[in-house]
Design a protein around this motif. Structure first.
Motif, PDB file in Angstrom:
ATOM      1  N   GLU A   9      11.860   0.573  -6.122  1.00 20.19           N
ATOM      2  CA  GLU A   9      11.939   1.592  -5.258  1.00 20.19           C
ATOM      3  C   GLU A   9      11.646   2.993  -6.214  1.00 20.19           C
ATOM      4  O   GLU A   9      10.694   3.938  -5.868  1.00 20.19           O
ATOM      5  N   TRP A  10      12.107   2.791  -7.377  1.00 18.19           N
ATOM      6  CA  TRP A  10      12.019   3.959  -8.453  1.00 18.19           C
ATOM      7  C   TRP A  10      10.461   4.066  -8.972  1.00 18.19           C
ATOM      8  O   TRP A  10      10.065   5.182  -9.067  1.00 18.19           O
ATOM      9  N   ILE A  11      10.183   2.936  -9.008  1.00 17.99           N
ATOM     10  CA  ILE A  11       8.788   2.779  -9.553  1.00 17.99           C
ATOM     11  C   ILE A  11       7.702   3.355  -8.620  1.00 17.99           C
ATOM     12  O   ILE A  11       6.805   4.194  -8.872  1.00 17.99           O
ATOM     13  N   LEU A  12       8.006   3.173  -7.383  1.00 15.85           N
ATOM     14  CA  LEU A  12       7.085   3.301  -6.239  1.00 15.85           C
ATOM     15  C   LEU A  12       7.127   4.918  -6.171  1.00 15.85           C
ATOM     16  O   LEU A  12       6.283   5.601  -5.959  1.00 15.85           O
ATOM     17  N   LEU A  13       8.687   5.265  -6.366  1.00 18.08           N
ATOM     18  CA  LEU A  13       8.519   6.986  -6.040  1.00 18.08           C
ATOM     19  C   LEU A  13       7.905   7.663  -6.937  1.00 18.08           C
ATOM     20  O   LEU A  13       7.376   8.838  -7.161  1.00 18.08           O
ATOM     21  N   GLY A  14       7.780   7.062  -8.254  1.00 17.56           N
ATOM     22  CA  GLY A  14       7.387   7.902  -9.494  1.00 17.56           C
ATOM     23  C   GLY A  14       5.820   7.664  -9.154  1.00 17.56           C
ATOM     24  O   GLY A  14       5.154   8.742  -9.762  1.00 17.56           O
ATOM     25  N   VAL A  67      -1.744  -1.674  -8.174  1.00 17.79           N
ATOM     26  CA  VAL A  67      -1.352  -3.109  -7.808  1.00 17.79           C
ATOM     27  C   VAL A  67       0.116  -3.056  -9.023  1.00 17.79           C
ATOM     28  O   VAL A  67       0.159  -2.711  -9.998  1.00 17.79           O
ATOM     29  N   ILE A  68       1.082  -3.392  -8.183  1.00 18.17           N
ATOM     30  CA  ILE A  68       2.426  -3.594  -8.778  1.00 18.17           C
ATOM     31  C   ILE A  68       2.690  -5.008  -8.998  1.00 18.17           C
ATOM     32  O   ILE A  68       2.977  -5.712  -8.053  1.00 18.17           O
ATOM     33  N   LEU A  69       2.984  -5.331 -10.248  1.00 14.01           N
ATOM     34  CA  LEU A  69       3.127  -6.856 -10.589  1.00 14.01           C
ATOM     35  C   LEU A  69       4.817  -7.223 -10.346  1.00 14.01           C
ATOM     36  O   LEU A  69       5.666  -6.609 -11.232  1.00 14.01           O
ATOM     37  N   ALA A  70       4.928  -7.806  -9.392  1.00 15.19           N
ATOM     38  CA  ALA A  70       6.564  -8.114  -8.941  1.00 15.19           C
ATOM     39  C   ALA A  70       6.734  -9.708  -8.732  1.00 15.19           C
ATOM     40  O   ALA A  70       7.392 -10.015  -7.950  1.00 15.19           O
ATOM     41  N   ALA A  71       6.030 -10.612  -9.375  1.00 15.95           N
ATOM     42  CA  ALA A  71       5.866 -11.956  -9.032  1.00 15.95           C
ATOM     43  C   ALA A  71       7.012 -12.618  -9.886  1.00 15.95           C
ATOM     44  O   ALA A  71       7.110 -13.832  -9.842  1.00 15.95           O
ATOM     45  N   GLY A  72       7.187 -12.036 -11.072  1.00 13.24           N
ATOM     46  CA  GLY A  72       7.939 -12.968 -12.256  1.00 13.24           C
ATOM     47  C   GLY A  72       9.409 -13.402 -11.781  1.00 13.24           C
ATOM     48  O   GLY A  72      10.112 -12.732 -10.724  1.00 13.24           O
ATOM     49  N   ARG A  73      10.078 -14.332 -12.460  1.00 11.78           N
ATOM     50  CA  ARG A  73      11.123 -14.808 -12.076  1.00 11.78           C
ATOM     51  C   ARG A  73      12.327 -14.299 -12.775  1.00 11.78           C
ATOM     52  O   ARG A  73      13.595 -14.468 -12.226  1.00 11.78           O
ATOM     53  N   ILE A  95       1.538  -5.041  -3.489  1.00 12.48           N
ATOM     54  CA  ILE A  95       2.324  -5.704  -4.336  1.00 12.48           C
ATOM     55  C   ILE A  95       2.357  -7.073  -4.894  1.00 12.48           C
ATOM     56  O   ILE A  95       2.280  -7.996  -3.527  1.00 12.48           O
ATOM     57  N   ALA A  96       2.141  -7.581  -5.878  1.00 14.42           N
ATOM     58  CA  ALA A  96       1.834  -8.930  -6.068  1.00 14.42           C
ATOM     59  C   ALA A  96       3.275  -9.626  -6.306  1.00 14.42           C
ATOM     60  O   ALA A  96       4.112  -9.471  -7.091  1.00 14.42           O
ATOM     61  N   VAL A 138       0.544  -1.975 -12.485  1.00 17.60           N
ATOM     62  CA  VAL A 138       1.838  -1.420 -13.072  1.00 17.60           C
ATOM     63  C   VAL A 138       2.862  -2.544 -13.084  1.00 17.60           C
ATOM     64  O   VAL A 138       2.993  -3.358 -12.173  1.00 17.60           O
ATOM     65  N   PRO A 139       3.744  -2.729 -14.216  1.00 15.30           N
ATOM     66  CA  PRO A 139       4.663  -3.685 -14.339  1.00 15.30           C
ATOM     67  C   PRO A 139       5.700  -3.375 -13.247  1.00 15.30           C
ATOM     68  O   PRO A 139       6.020  -2.095 -13.174  1.00 15.30           O
ATOM     69  N   GLY A 140       6.357  -4.263 -12.666  1.00 13.06           N
ATOM     70  CA  GLY A 140       7.264  -4.051 -11.775  1.00 13.06           C
ATOM     71  C   GLY A 140       8.687  -4.175 -12.179  1.00 13.06           C
ATOM     72  O   GLY A 140       9.767  -4.258 -11.610  1.00 13.06           O
TER      73      GLY A 140
END
Length: 254
Positions: A35-40, A4-10, A51-52, A105-107
């Motif tokens: 994308e760098w996080i995803l590749l890692g 789960v990638i946390l990508a909801a913040g402002r 992806i949240a 994982v934090p986004g």
């Protein structure tokens, strides 16, 4: 195992950049941060993602789509407003129903965590939660050493903190959901480390810390973002490329 990638913040700390694009899409060396996080993560064999999203969610979903361009599978959990770390995990619960455990994982963070070693650690400890902790955290201010008479005996300029710190990555068991539910996540923001984890500790549940000396960068801050965004390509490669070793002199070594 799903991540789960946390990508909801402002992304308020990155304004005015994030007035127009969500924080996970800020550009770094020709690619969005996420994308760098995803590749890692993919470099460690992780192929399924949730992806949240919330703030400017359409931009993230339009860019990454179903993930096939990267050889992975991506699903999305979208909310009307950010819900806190635990709240975002709660929103993903149906997409994680078949997972005995999952990675969070934090986004907005780049790190050199060995995810395979982290997962092996979690399997061995058999806890409800494993928290990735880095022993490398450099203070951003100078500190003074003061004796009992209030005399300064020395200065330490931006010294390393002698305690492990959380880098925002967790391994959670499916059994975490009843604990999140106690905080009414559909009605308010709920945090994992500040609210849910203390309850687990009080009830004697297994919460373990995976402590290693690895570098990480919080790209949610303007200074850290600009430091990496303006690195020469050959130096940026050490920070961004999956599986690369980090040059300890570069970036925010936290």
């Amino acid at each position: 195992m799903k991540a789960v990638i946390l990508a909801a913040g402002r992304g308020s700390r990155l304004r005015p950049i994030t007035d127009y694009i969500p924080k996970p899409l800020v550009p770094l060396q020709g690619k969005p941060l996420l994308e760098w996080i995803l590749l890692g993560l993919a470099a460690y064999g992780i192929r399924e993602y949730v992806i949240a999203t919330s703030y400017l969610a359409e931009q993230i979903e339009n860019y990454f789509g179903d993930g096939k361009r990267w050889g992975v599978e991506i699903a999305y959990s979208r909310g009307n407003a950010p819900a806190g770390k635990a709240g975002e995990v709660w929103r993903c619960r149906e997409l994680l129903a078949k997972e005995p455990r999952f990675l969070v994982v934090p986004g907005d963070t780049l790190c050199q965590l060995d995810y395979c070693e982290f997962m092996d650690f979690h399997t061995r400890t058999q806890g409800v939660v494993s928290v990735a902790l880095s022993s490398r955290y450099r203070l951003e201010v100078g500190v003074a050493e003061v004796d009992k008479a209030n005399r300064i005996t020395g200065f330490l300029e931006k010294a390393n903190l002698d305690r492990p710190v959380s880098t925002g990555t967790y391994l959670l068991e499916q059994s975490i959901f009843p604990y999140i539910e106690r905080f009414a996540p559909e009605q308010q923001e709920v945090d994992l480390p500040a609210q849910v984890f203390p309850v687990l500790l009080q009830e004697g549940k297994g919460v373990y810390g995976f402590v290693r000396d690895y570098a990480w960068w919080d790209i949610g801050r303007v200074n850290d973002y600009e430091a990496i965004a303006h690195l020469p390509p050959h130096e940026a490669q050490a920070v961004l490329a999956p599986g690369s070793s980090i040059n300890q002199k570069e970036g925010r070594q936290t």
